[in-house]
Design a protein around this motif. Sequence first.
Motif, short mmCIF file in Angstrom:
data_model
loop_
_atom_site.label_atom_id
_atom_site.label_comp_id
_atom_site.label_asym_id
_atom_site.label_seq_id
_atom_site.Cartn_x
_atom_site.Cartn_y
_atom_site.Cartn_z
N LEU A 163 -4.41 17.23 -13.78
CA LEU A 163 -4.00 15.83 -13.81
C LEU A 163 -2.97 15.54 -14.89
CD1 LEU A 163 -7.29 13.86 -13.10
CD2 LEU A 163 -5.56 14.64 -11.53
N GLN A 165 -1.14 8.02 -16.89
CA GLN A 165 -2.24 8.65 -16.16
C GLN A 165 -3.08 9.53 -17.07
OE1 GLN A 165 -1.53 10.11 -11.99
NE2 GLN A 165 -2.52 11.94 -12.84
N GLN A 175 1.80 5.68 -2.44
CA GLN A 175 2.34 7.00 -2.10
C GLN A 175 3.54 7.26 -3.00
OE1 GLN A 175 0.64 8.33 0.48
NE2 GLN A 175 1.61 10.31 0.27
N THR A 176 3.24 7.61 -4.28
CA THR A 176 4.34 7.66 -5.26
C THR A 176 5.20 8.90 -5.13
OG1 THR A 176 2.83 8.72 -6.77
CG2 THR A 176 3.07 6.35 -6.96
N GLY A 177 4.69 9.90 -4.48
CA GLY A 177 5.46 11.13 -4.40
C GLY A 177 5.15 12.10 -5.52
N TYR A 178 4.31 11.69 -6.47
CA TYR A 178 3.98 12.59 -7.59
C TYR A 178 2.70 13.35 -7.28
CZ TYR A 178 7.42 9.96 -10.18
OH TYR A 178 8.57 9.39 -10.58
N ILE A 179 2.78 14.65 -7.42
CA ILE A 179 1.62 15.49 -7.09
C ILE A 179 0.42 15.13 -7.96
CG2 ILE A 179 0.74 17.85 -7.16
CD1 ILE A 179 3.60 18.76 -6.51
N ARG A 180 0.71 14.88 -9.24
CA ARG A 180 -0.40 14.59 -10.14
C ARG A 180 -1.11 13.31 -9.75
NH1 ARG A 180 0.90 13.98 -15.73
NH2 ARG A 180 2.90 13.13 -15.11
N ASN A 181 -0.28 12.39 -9.29
CA ASN A 181 -0.85 11.14 -8.81
C ASN A 181 -1.80 11.40 -7.65
OD1 ASN A 181 0.62 7.95 -8.15
ND2 ASN A 181 -0.53 8.60 -9.89
N TYR A 182 -1.33 12.21 -6.73
CA TYR A 182 -2.15 12.52 -5.56
C TYR A 182 -3.43 13.21 -5.99
CZ TYR A 182 2.15 11.68 -2.88
OH TYR A 182 3.26 11.14 -2.33
N ALA A 183 -3.29 14.13 -6.95
CA ALA A 183 -4.47 14.83 -7.43
C ALA A 183 -5.45 13.85 -8.06
CB ALA A 183 -4.06 15.90 -8.44
N PHE A 184 -4.87 12.88 -8.72
CA PHE A 184 -5.71 11.86 -9.35
C PHE A 184 -6.53 11.11 -8.28
CE2 PHE A 184 -6.36 7.66 -11.32
CZ PHE A 184 -7.04 8.06 -12.45
N TYR A 185 -5.85 10.76 -7.17
CA TYR A 185 -6.60 10.08 -6.10
C TYR A 185 -7.73 10.97 -5.61
CZ TYR A 185 -2.39 7.19 -5.75
OH TYR A 185 -1.34 6.37 -6.01
N ILE A 186 -7.44 12.25 -5.53
CA ILE A 186 -8.48 13.16 -5.03
C ILE A 186 -9.68 13.14 -5.97
CG2 ILE A 186 -9.04 15.58 -4.61
CD1 ILE A 186 -6.26 15.98 -3.53
N VAL A 187 -9.40 13.14 -7.28
CA VAL A 187 -10.51 13.15 -8.23
C VAL A 187 -11.28 11.83 -8.14
CG1 VAL A 187 -11.12 13.27 -10.65
CG2 VAL A 187 -9.31 14.73 -9.75
N ASN A 226 10.35 15.12 -6.48
CA ASN A 226 9.83 13.84 -5.99
C ASN A 226 10.83 13.19 -5.04
OD1 ASN A 226 8.16 11.65 -5.84
ND2 ASN A 226 9.06 10.64 -7.61
N LYS A 233 3.98 20.74 -2.78
CA LYS A 233 2.96 19.69 -2.78
C LYS A 233 1.74 20.13 -1.99
CE LYS A 233 5.54 15.45 -3.53
NZ LYS A 233 6.30 14.36 -2.94
N MET A 245 10.36 12.91 -1.76
CA MET A 245 9.67 12.20 -0.68
C MET A 245 8.56 11.34 -1.26
SD MET A 245 9.42 15.32 1.96
CE MET A 245 8.86 16.40 0.70
N LEU A 263 0.81 -1.22 0.00
CA LEU A 263 0.00 0.00 0.00
C LEU A 263 0.85 1.26 0.00
CD1 LEU A 263 -2.94 -0.82 2.41
CD2 LEU A 263 -3.01 -0.51 -0.04
N ARG A 264 2.01 1.18 0.60
CA ARG A 264 2.83 2.39 0.65
C ARG A 264 3.28 2.79 -0.74
NH1 ARG A 264 8.70 0.98 3.13
NH2 ARG A 264 8.77 3.24 3.14
#
Lengths: 645, 100, 499, 487, 169
Positions: free
Chosen positions: B23, E90, A619-631, B96, D165, B98, A615-616
């Motif tokens: 995105l 993505q 937590q890729t560290g990519y902002i876009r990835n995180y934004a994707f999770y939010i969407v 990137n 971030k 962290m 699961l960790r």
Amino acid sequence: MLDLVALILLFPLIGTAVNGLAGKRMRKETVGYIACGAIGLSFLVSILVFCGLLLLPPEGRLFEKHLFVWIESGSFRSLAALQVDPLSTVMILTVSGVGFLIHVYSIGYMHHDKGYHRYFCYLNLFTFSMLLLVLSNNFLLMFIGWEAVGLCSYLLIGFWFEKKSASNAAKKAFVVNRVGDFGFALGVMLIFLIFHSIDFTEVFSAASHGNFETGNFAITMITLLLFMGATGKSAQIPLYTWLPDAMEGPTPVSALIHAATMVTAGVYMIARCNVLYMLSPFTMTVVASIGAATALFAASIGLVQNDIKRVLAYSTISQLGYMFLACGVGAFTAGVFHLMTHAFFKALLFLGAGSVIHALSGEQDIRKMGALKSHIPTTYKTFLVGTIAIAGIPPFAGFFSKDEILLEAFVRGNFIYWSIGAIAALFTAFYMFRLLFMTFYGESRVDHHTMEHLHESPGNMTLPLIALAGLSFVGGFLGIPGASAINHFLSPVFGGHTHAEIAGTELAGHSGHHGAWLPYLMMVVSTAIAIAGIFLAYQMYIKKPDLPKKLTDRFRFIHKLLLNKYYVDEIYDALFVNPTKKISVKILWKGVDVRIIDGSVNGIARLVGGLSNVLRLLQTGYIRNYAFYIVVGCIFIVVLAVFGK
Amino acid sequence: MITITHYLVLSAILFTVGVIGVLIRRNAIIIFMCIELMLNAVNLSFVACAHYLNSMQGQLFVFFTMTVAAAEAAVGLAIIVAVFRNKETVNIDDINIMKW
Amino acid sequence: MDSRKGELIRITTLLVSIVVFVLSLPLYFNFNAHAYEMQFVEKLPWIPSFGIHYHVGIDGISLFLILLTTFLMPVSILASWHITKHIKEYMIAMLVLETGMVGVFASLDLFLFYVYWELMLIPMYLLIGIWGGPRRIYAAVKFFIYTMTGSVFMLLAIIALYFLNHRATGEYTFNLLEFYRLELSFAVQFWLFLAFAFAFAIKVPMFPFHTWLPDAHVEAPTAGSVILAGVLLKMGTYGFVRFCLPLFPEASHVFIPVISWMAIVGIIYGALVSMVQDDLKKLVAYSSVSHLGFVMLGIFAFNIQGIEGGITQMINHGLSTGALFLVVGMLYERRHTRMIADFGGLTKRMPVFATLFLIITLSSIGLPGLNGFVGEFLILLGAFRSRILYASIATSGIILAAVYMLWMFQRVMFHEIIHEENKTLKDVSKREFAILIPLIMIIFWIGIYPNPFLRKMDASVNHLLKQTGEKAQTVSNLQTQNTAVIPKIDIVSETKAEW
Amino acid sequence: MTPVSIMTFNILSILPILILSGFGMIVLFVDIFSSRRWGEKNLLAYVSLLGVVLAAIFGRSPTGTTLFSFNETFTIDNYSLFFNFIFLLSTGLTILISHSYIRREEINHGEYYALILFSTIGMMLMASGADLLSIYIGLEVMSVSIYILTGFKRSKLISNEASLKYFLLGAFATGFLLYGISLIYGSTGAINLKQIASFIAGRGGIPDPVLLMGMGLIIIGLGFKVASVPFHTWVPDVYEGAPTAITAFMSVGPKAAGFAAFLRIFMTAFGSTHGEWQKIIYVLAILTMTIGNVIAIAQTNIKRMLAYSSIAHAGYLLIALVAANNMGISGTLFYLLAYTFMNIGAFAIVIVLSRKGDECLQINDYAGLGFKHPFLAIAMTLFMFSMAGVPPMAGFVGKFYIFSAAIKSGYIGLAVIGVINSVISVYYYLRITVIMYMKEPTRDFHPLTISPLIVVAIIISMIGTLHLGIFPSKVMEIAQQATLILK
Amino acid sequence: MSEYLFYIVAAITVTTAVYLIFEKNPVFGALYLIQTMVSLAVLYILLEAQFVAAVQIIVYAGAIMVLFLFVIMLLNLDIKEEARNALPFQRIPAILMGIALFTVICIVIRSKLLQGKQDQYTTAYVQSIGNTKLIGNLLFTDYLLPFEITSILLFVAAIGAIMLAKRKL
């Protein structure tokens, strides 16, 4: 006088405590005196108690001494209370009497041993336990004695703990006894369940007042379970295997515990519960059958054994079989009578054997003996008495008791019991005289080194021998047919079932169809059997010394089978001991415990840990990835909110 | 007749476009601009609702949103500048250190 | 830390624990054996907004467990004399542990109980983890998490009881005595019983929840093992007696077969696995599984003999197994190994030790005349009265007990001395003698004259049975119907309160 | 004629905000006029502390009544007072633990303290705001300050990255929040919480889809602030990169503020549509607890571990939100207060142990601490056990409260998942104590320079953790009173 | 009339917005965004929010976007900036997600809107007083507190911008 009964227990206990706590710092003599004195006093008190009992009218010969409430829980109540009645009196006299002699004997026998005080401590403790066993007034207290004698037996068999065989034998004895105790304990519980009491008096009076019809299932179960305990303690099939091994202990111990007293506890117990046993014909059949089978079986093994003590051990098992046979056919007095005479002559034989071993510096193999007659005359003479006694030659003690058992087996039981008993008697006479001949007659096969140290035992060893020889000679007269003192004495215990009615003069009337001549015929027959055995032994070991070898060669298989005791130990090992160990290690411990249970516990932990590591990675560290999770979360929530009815 | 729905659909389109931009773009400044686009979409929706509700609160809210956007812009751009100082890039895929 | 300071700390702690023990003695002497009510009750408001009180008291059931705790504590501290690393912390942990343990046994407020229950985890965890053996961390963490896993469900059940009680009486309280009066439907009882039983079963530990035990025992320092075996395990069985039975009588009745079979399997399984261990501590640890199986069997016999036997056996196990761990610890101090194969023939070098060890071994076997027998017999008698089959199978455990204990004793104490190192071993020191003698004296006392103990618990156990029995009767039809079917969770609707 | 509505102008009601902003300015002035050398900037911390203390003292107002001011955009009630206390407490503690840290990191500027004080203003507004606009503005004031504070170690890329971030994702999430507000506005025609509530009540409590969607979008915006899965992803990275003292601040203040707004919006405005949003929160709570706890296990960096732990704690708090009874709300308040003590305490220890250039952030670096620095280790153990929910620490009482609330409302399943999670969490909290006490040191601890202020902070945290654990009664009562307002 | 205007302006808005997210050059991107904002200002006027429209152009399109441009040029960003793409996979899901989001929003806003109480600020009423004056009134009465707090926000932003971006402190 009866009030003194507690003292019988107290003296050995004091002896134990003193020797156990301070024995190491005392002189050996002191230790010995204390131990013997304790038992001696106990014996004296026993005599007083006996006299006290005799003063009472026969029907009232029951005295109970309450000490304190031991365990009480709800309706369950077990007192620490002592009971004196004819049966227990016979027992305490035998135990403390024979015990005293063996204590005296031990002073000489164990003189050079380092664990001298330990030995006497255990011996005293044993006597205490045995006396407790026979004096207790309820099943649970009896169970204490029952287990405590087992413990002492354990301690004394393993007395020379440095010998691996000794400690193994000790453990085996305890564990096998425990198997029996398992039955005993269940029996006691069942008694409580059925009778709501475990007091002898209450249980027996309830049982004898016709509340239970003969053949009652519960009673049958109780008696069978109790008998299971007896087979353990008294070394009957299938739990006899510990007794031969128990010979690893010092010889006086074998004499006292594994011949004279402890092993007879089972017989005593059944005799004590005769009321219950009489209610269950099935159990009686079982008891008699097992007794008979054991008698024959052990005797047959005894035929070929070469260790002087082992021969005696198998002989003991065989004789115990007789006693059970007697009990099994309802002849409790005969059983108890044989118990007593057996105590005399078997103790004598063992002590004699001990004396031989002592003389030969520890040698026990009869093939390395011979011609000792002149070297150790006292031992020889007493041993001879004992041998004759056990072989059943009149008028020695064994004759009367054994003959009575055979008679009873025939009268009350059936022909099969009798014939088995008779064959066993033949065997007994044979192997006992084989033993005698090989030890004391013929050519000396003793090696030189041992020969030089050959000596007669000191006085404190021979005196008990002589005393026991005397008892072995006269003991039988207590139960002489027609005027059986012991029958009379015990009849209150065995009530209407005593064999007094059928023994002796009344016999004819009771079992009419056999005729009055039967007892006498029986006597003749059994004497003949004994003489035949002796003759056979004489032929084989004195006249034609090479005959045994020929026979051995001829019946190689049977001989080997007998020599290896029918491989029963090996079978037990293969059936119970080894599989248990293997299952415990391979399946239960390494399999179920480590693999399955611990494995699943650790597996869950590892699973969570693994999940964590997977699961960790989200937590890729990519902002876009995180934004994707939010969407994704947004769509999920909105859909859930709007459409999630 | 232009109804509220028209405006709201337009607002939704703009908002969605902004979200998609966030995105798929990698330049931090452009992402920030996409976020501004989202805020603008919200503003449109506020004003439209206010108009059709005969209410002033929507317009007021837009006023505040703009102020906040201004403040955010100042801070956000300062942050981007600070990042650029250290890293010589505004590509967020390069930023990137962290993770996990 | 210089040794004088360490000595001072040790002596101070010892004195403190002895004083605590002496202070706990009046509990016994002033205890009214004829009253079943809680005695020596203290009740002070603690968190009034939740109806939580500092509410303690004892009855005949907890009395002896408290005494056992206070008694074992000085013994354990005396047995920790060899600890040189961080003595101060060690001793603090021990005393905190004592607080927690006594608290668990004395609490009459479920919240308070839970707090103590968890509180005592921390010092024990530290004791294992800091002063333990090579795998101490694994053992400590496993111990902590395993126990916690069980207890959190109990926490939920406690909370549920709280609301159920509120629904029934309109009063917010965690008072156990109030909860006793609750009439719960069978389904609710079923689930709450499970939650409580899970926590307790892990603590006991019952098969198959026992795997933390061998690890924890093996790695813990001697005193830790003593306390663990002597007291901590009793919390589980005590929990069953104090909570499960009276609070959920019908469910308890329904669970008799399950618990009994678990206990029986535990008895036999523990004994068999114990038999083949080559590590002394592990052997003793598995033997605990077996012994505690007896206790559980007794408790779930639901009659006076069974429960009194169970309680007696709790004490006995604390004494005997505690003493066994002490003995193993003494061996370990001398030889720095616990492998049975490394010993042999010690009797020759250490006769006094051998005698003491033997007595303890026999007590553990359950030899009549020593303490173990009284408990075991009563348990089996009780079990026999309720279900003959269970008792019959369980009784075979007494055979196995003899096998594994005596075999162990034989391998350690008998035979020739094979290993050179064993030839120079010293017999027990005065301190060690002082540790063991009190234990042995009580072992004899309970064995020979157990009645003073049994009398004091009579009234309480009778009352307990009355509670369980009476409540059970009211819904006795239910149990027959529900044995097979697991009730649905309608606890939701039962507990759901209005907003 | 221009209609001018008559204002309920009550300057006293915003006294703490005024004091804080005033002191924010003062700090900046002091900074300007104080010497350039680092050593003489101690004053900054004391001045800001004074501000916090004064705000706390003057922030008190008669309890039991609700006071609206500024035309119902601002509320003073027990609820907001309780939260104000939490905010001021976390601010004060943060200042205490920052003092030595920012000097060591050479970021000792007046702006640091000023921003902390300003962000506290934002939090207060979030807790006190009576309409969505105030809450939104408060949220932005808080967030923007913290964006800056996160990037305060300008020269450190890690700090920049964290800041970027946080900023981008924060702004993105705020976009959703705003969109949600606009939809609610569109549907109800109101942004005042009470008016929204009366609108919904007027329609029989049956919300229409637009309102529901708006509600969902608000959950996203606030879920982001309180670090609920799947809006939690910034948390570990930002916590790791931010200056440690700010991480501490961030993990308590904004989280508390987020929950304050969450509770106020959902209990006041959407209270009657409880059934609609509780299922969302239900799912989020489970996800948040589980993912937070599970991932925390694998962490080796203590700040990241505490970050995931903070996510998990948000999950527990969401349980209380699902339960949505007065017990749950007061439990949330209690829990947040307890969490403030224990979390700031834990971060304080982290700060004490770190040195310039050697942050000492790997959990393994703590090996052997237990007996080298017993005080720190005991404190850390206390905080860890508290977070794990072991009695008698505050964390236990908090969890007890929350699970009670869940059971009271009949959410047994949620409570069960909660306790299972709390068992999982024990593993990683325990690991810290394992490493501190049971592992041999792998590195030598240089002589630590421990400033008295941080020791004060640790002691306050310890006392708070223990006091709330052992004598929670008083605080519980206050928390319970505070929730009465919301109903 | 206003209908056509709406559609034209809406088309421009959407187009420029889409251009923004596909434009490689950040400078052009900023310009597209400015265009979007200006178009939105037109729509605001259509919605009779003149003050907002003015602020939109002055503050948003003017000040804020110029700040963007300023920073873009300061940093001298060029097209290569987006060379590295760590998450190429993505892209498609992102667009699909966007479409999904749009679909959901559309489904939702098809339902009944504007159920709330109609306020007093009808077109006629607003025109009678003046949009700007009304807003000013409200800002200094009802929304005084947020308005004042906004000053703190701006102050914070100013401090922050200096803190973070100033080369030397």
